[in-house]
Design a protein around this motif. Structure first.
Motif, PDB file in Angstrom:
ATOM      1  N   LEU A  57       0.824  -1.217   0.000  1.00 51.71           N
ATOM      2  CA  LEU A  57       0.000   0.000   0.000  1.00 51.71           C
ATOM      3  C   LEU A  57       0.857   1.266   0.000  1.00 51.71           C
ATOM      4  N   THR A  58       1.866   1.310   0.843  1.00 51.55           N
ATOM      5  CA  THR A  58       2.654   2.532   0.977  1.00 51.55           C
ATOM      6  C   THR A  58       3.602   2.760  -0.200  1.00 51.55           C
ATOM      7  N   GLU A  59       4.150   1.692  -0.758  1.00 48.95           N
ATOM      8  CA  GLU A  59       5.083   1.836  -1.872  1.00 48.95           C
ATOM      9  C   GLU A  59       4.401   1.726  -3.226  1.00 48.95           C
ATOM     10  N   ARG A  60       3.091   1.426  -3.217  1.00 47.04           N
ATOM     11  CA  ARG A  60       2.303   1.287  -4.458  1.00 47.04           C
ATOM     12  C   ARG A  60       2.935   0.281  -5.409  1.00 47.04           C
ATOM     13  N   ARG A  61       3.360  -0.836  -4.843  1.00 46.87           N
ATOM     14  CA  ARG A  61       3.944  -1.911  -5.638  1.00 46.87           C
ATOM     15  C   ARG A  61       3.527  -3.238  -5.022  1.00 46.87           C
ATOM     16  N   GLY A  62       3.148  -4.167  -5.869  1.00 45.82           N
ATOM     17  CA  GLY A  62       2.671  -5.460  -5.403  1.00 45.82           C
ATOM     18  C   GLY A  62       3.725  -6.234  -4.642  1.00 45.82           C
ATOM     19  N   ARG A  63       3.261  -7.185  -3.864  1.00 47.24           N
ATOM     20  CA  ARG A  63       4.129  -8.056  -3.085  1.00 47.24           C
ATOM     21  C   ARG A  63       3.679  -9.499  -3.292  1.00 47.24           C
ATOM     22  N   ARG A  64       4.587 -10.413  -3.042  1.00 52.28           N
ATOM     23  CA  ARG A  64       4.260 -11.839  -3.102  1.00 52.28           C
ATOM     24  C   ARG A  64       4.746 -12.506  -1.826  1.00 52.28           C
ATOM     25  N   VAL A  65       3.887 -13.345  -1.281  1.00 55.30           N
ATOM     26  CA  VAL A  65       4.225 -14.173  -0.129  1.00 55.30           C
ATOM     27  C   VAL A  65       4.158 -15.611  -0.627  1.00 55.30           C
ATOM     28  N   LYS A  66       5.219 -16.349  -0.402  1.00 55.68           N
ATOM     29  CA  LYS A  66       5.284 -17.715  -0.893  1.00 55.68           C
ATOM     30  C   LYS A  66       5.321 -18.678   0.294  1.00 55.68           C
ATOM     31  N   LEU A  67       4.405 -19.620   0.258  1.00 57.05           N
ATOM     32  CA  LEU A  67       4.283 -20.597   1.342  1.00 57.05           C
ATOM     33  C   LEU A  67       4.979 -21.889   0.960  1.00 57.05           C
ATOM     34  N   LYS A  68       5.690 -22.426   1.898  1.00 53.10           N
ATOM     35  CA  LYS A  68       6.269 -23.759   1.784  1.00 53.10           C
ATOM     36  C   LYS A  68       5.933 -24.483   3.072  1.00 53.10           C
ATOM     37  N   THR A 102      -4.833 -24.351  -4.008  1.00 53.01           N
ATOM     38  CA  THR A 102      -3.739 -24.813  -4.853  1.00 53.01           C
ATOM     39  C   THR A 102      -2.763 -23.666  -5.075  1.00 53.01           C
ATOM     40  N   GLY A 103      -1.536 -24.000  -5.316  1.00 53.90           N
ATOM     41  CA  GLY A 103      -0.510 -22.977  -5.488  1.00 53.90           C
ATOM     42  C   GLY A 103       0.106 -22.583  -4.164  1.00 53.90           C
ATOM     43  N   THR A 104       1.251 -21.950  -4.267  1.00 55.93           N
ATOM     44  CA  THR A 104       1.957 -21.567  -3.047  1.00 55.93           C
ATOM     45  C   THR A 104       2.077 -20.062  -2.870  1.00 55.93           C
ATOM     46  N   ALA A 105       1.653 -19.285  -3.850  1.00 57.13           N
ATOM     47  CA  ALA A 105       1.871 -17.836  -3.790  1.00 57.13           C
ATOM     48  C   ALA A 105       0.606 -17.095  -3.382  1.00 57.13           C
ATOM     49  N   ILE A 106       0.810 -16.110  -2.531  1.00 49.98           N
ATOM     50  CA  ILE A 106      -0.238 -15.156  -2.182  1.00 49.98           C
ATOM     51  C   ILE A 106       0.229 -13.817  -2.750  1.00 49.98           C
ATOM     52  N   ASP A 107      -0.528 -13.249  -3.662  1.00 52.84           N
ATOM     53  CA  ASP A 107      -0.167 -11.968  -4.260  1.00 52.84           C
ATOM     54  C   ASP A 107      -0.972 -10.856  -3.619  1.00 52.84           C
ATOM     55  N   ILE A 108      -0.294  -9.745  -3.367  1.00 48.62           N
ATOM     56  CA  ILE A 108      -0.927  -8.553  -2.808  1.00 48.62           C
ATOM     57  C   ILE A 108      -0.668  -7.439  -3.809  1.00 48.62           C
ATOM     58  N   ARG A 119      -8.417 -17.683   1.648  1.00 41.87           N
ATOM     59  CA  ARG A 119      -7.429 -18.733   1.837  1.00 41.87           C
ATOM     60  C   ARG A 119      -7.123 -18.806   3.325  1.00 41.87           C
ATOM     61  N   SER A 120      -6.812 -19.987   3.789  1.00 39.14           N
ATOM     62  CA  SER A 120      -6.422 -20.124   5.187  1.00 39.14           C
ATOM     63  C   SER A 120      -5.130 -20.912   5.272  1.00 39.14           C
ATOM     64  N   ILE A 121      -4.323 -20.541   6.245  1.00 38.70           N
ATOM     65  CA  ILE A 121      -3.046 -21.187   6.513  1.00 38.70           C
ATOM     66  C   ILE A 121      -3.149 -21.763   7.924  1.00 38.70           C
ATOM     67  N   CYS A 122      -2.833 -23.042   8.075  1.00 42.56           N
ATOM     68  CA  CYS A 122      -3.007 -23.709   9.368  1.00 42.56           C
ATOM     69  C   CYS A 122      -1.763 -24.486   9.748  1.00 42.56           C
ATOM     70  N   MET A 123      -1.624 -24.728  11.044  1.00 44.41           N
ATOM     71  CA  MET A 123      -0.627 -25.671  11.516  1.00 44.41           C
ATOM     72  C   MET A 123      -1.035 -27.044  11.013  1.00 44.41           C
ATOM     73  N   GLU A 124      -0.071 -27.822  10.568  1.00 40.45           N
ATOM     74  CA  GLU A 124      -0.398 -29.123   9.998  1.00 40.45           C
ATOM     75  C   GLU A 124      -1.030 -30.053  11.026  1.00 40.45           C
ATOM     76  N   GLU A 125      -0.459 -30.133  12.202  1.00 41.61           N
ATOM     77  CA  GLU A 125      -0.993 -30.971  13.270  1.00 41.61           C
ATOM     78  C   GLU A 125      -1.415 -30.071  14.406  1.00 41.61           C
ATOM     79  N   SER A 126      -2.704 -29.946  14.589  1.00 42.19           N
ATOM     80  CA  SER A 126      -3.160 -29.092  15.669  1.00 42.19           C
ATOM     81  C   SER A 126      -3.734 -29.947  16.785  1.00 42.19           C
ATOM     82  N   GLY A 127      -4.994 -30.286  16.675  1.00 47.61           N
ATOM     83  CA  GLY A 127      -5.617 -31.140  17.669  1.00 47.61           C
ATOM     84  C   GLY A 127      -5.836 -30.496  19.025  1.00 47.61           C
TER      85      GLY A 127
END
Length: 161
Positions: A57-68, A102-108, A119-127
């Motif tokens: 928002l402040t730099e007026r340039r997109g960002r990407r967050v990549k999940l692994k 599907t996919g690993t990238a979150i684009d802003i 989209r939701s990101i979760c701990m693999e093993e919660s319980g």
């Protein structure tokens, strides 16, 4: 005349009781530490996504967050390592994560709009009940949540906090 003091049997009984109570306390404390580390990792992921959104928002340039599964990367543009860019932030995760899309990238984009939304990101093993173990992404919001026990990492199974 009776002597003052405790008998050997009384001391052994007291030591047994104290050792049992101490064992229970150690188990509860280690569970508390594990839960707090999981929550700290979830809050860190939320913070990094919110900072990426604010920077877009402040730099007026997109960002990407990549999940692994065991790491998390934030890029200063919508290009990632597949395009030859290096991440601005790379974080190793102590607890593996999973996500519901599907996919690993979150684009802003440059207006702070998150794509793909819901989209939701979760701990693999919660319980664990009432554990903050999920991050839910909307178009313009990033919320923490708690996944219902035994459910997968879909937004409808997460109670937003």
């Amino acid at each position: 005349m009776r002597e003052r003091g405790f008998s050997l049997i009384e001391l052994v009984v007291v030591l047994c009781i104290v050792s049992i109570l101490l064992g229970i306390a150690v188990l509860r404390f280690s569970d508390y530490i594990r839960r707090s580390r999981k929550e700290a990792q979830t809050r860190m992921i939320q913070t990094e996504i919110m900072q990426a959104r604010l920077a877009a928002l402040t730099e007026r340039r997109g960002r990407r967050v990549k999940l692994k599964r065991t790491s998390f990367e934030v890029y200063s543009s919508t290009q990632d390592d597949e395009d030859g860019a290096s991440p601005r932030v790379r974080l190793q995760l102590n607890y593996p994560i999973t996500w519901n899309c599907t996919g690993t990238a979150i684009d802003i984009d440059d207006r702070g709009i998150i794509s793909p939304p819901f989209r939701s990101i979760c701990m693999e093993e919660s319980g664990d009940r009432n554990l903050t173990d999920s991050v839910v992404l909307y178009y313009t919001r990033v919320n923490l949540g708690s996944r219902k026990e035994g459910k997968d990492c879909a937004s409808e199974f997460i109670t937003v906090k």
